[in-house]
Design an enzyme around this catalytic site. Structure first.
Site, PDB file in Angstrom:
ATOM      1  N   HIS A 197       2.946   6.046  -2.717  1.00 42.30           N
ATOM      2  CA  HIS A 197       4.075   6.970  -2.393  1.00 42.30           C
ATOM      3  C   HIS A 197       4.796   7.032  -3.538  1.00 42.30           C
ATOM      4  CE1 HIS A 197       2.358   8.468   1.293  1.00 42.30           C
ATOM      5  NE2 HIS A 197       2.251   6.971   1.914  1.00 42.30           N
TER       6      HIS A 197
ATOM      7  N   ARG B  24       0.998  -1.243   0.009  1.00 35.73           N
ATOM      8  CA  ARG B  24       0.106   0.112  -0.115  1.00 35.73           C
ATOM      9  C   ARG B  24       0.863   1.341   0.156  1.00 35.73           C
ATOM     10  NH1 ARG B  24      -0.064   4.751   2.164  1.00 35.73           N
ATOM     11  NH2 ARG B  24      -2.128   5.620   2.432  1.00 35.73           N
TER      12      ARG B  24
END
Length: 114
Positions: free
Chosen positions: A80, A75
């Site tokens: 990011h 995730r």
């Protein structure tokens, strides 16, 4: 099992079902050439990782065979570092890990309901 964990497991099962529906009928090349599906799958992986982060430590320790940390780590990478994410790796993860994860989560809920 805590009520909150049951809710999260249900949502995780829903998210895995969504991913499988999104890639249904696609092969590797079809996935790589479908920008909408790639982005949608990545967003769903983010959702899965975020849900996993909210599961109680107690439940995680009861099921150490599930790679909780790796799921939440994916995730973080997907959220990011999306621009450097290798879609080949996303495809491999989706093809090899999503269905088994769904099956494990379903068994967890079944065990708890007995």
């Amino acid at each position: 099992m805590k009520f909150k964990d049951k809710q999260i497991l249900g949502k995780l099962i829903d998210e895995t079902t969504i991913i499988m529906q999104m890639i249904d009928g696609l092969n590797y090349n079809g996935f790589l050439n479908d920008e909408k599906t790639k982005r949608a799958v990545c967003m769903t992986l983010i959702n899965i990782g975020e849900l996993v982060k909210n599961i109680s430590d107690e439940l995680k320790s009861d099921y150490p065979e599930i790679p909780w940390r790796a799921i939440s780590g994916l995730r973080d990478i997907t959220a990011h570092k999306y621009q450097t994410l290798r879609m080949e790796d996303v495809w491999k993860t989706v093809i090899s890990d999503v269905e088994p994860l769904k099956q494990r989560l379903e068994k967890m809920l079944e065990r708890d309901s007995k």
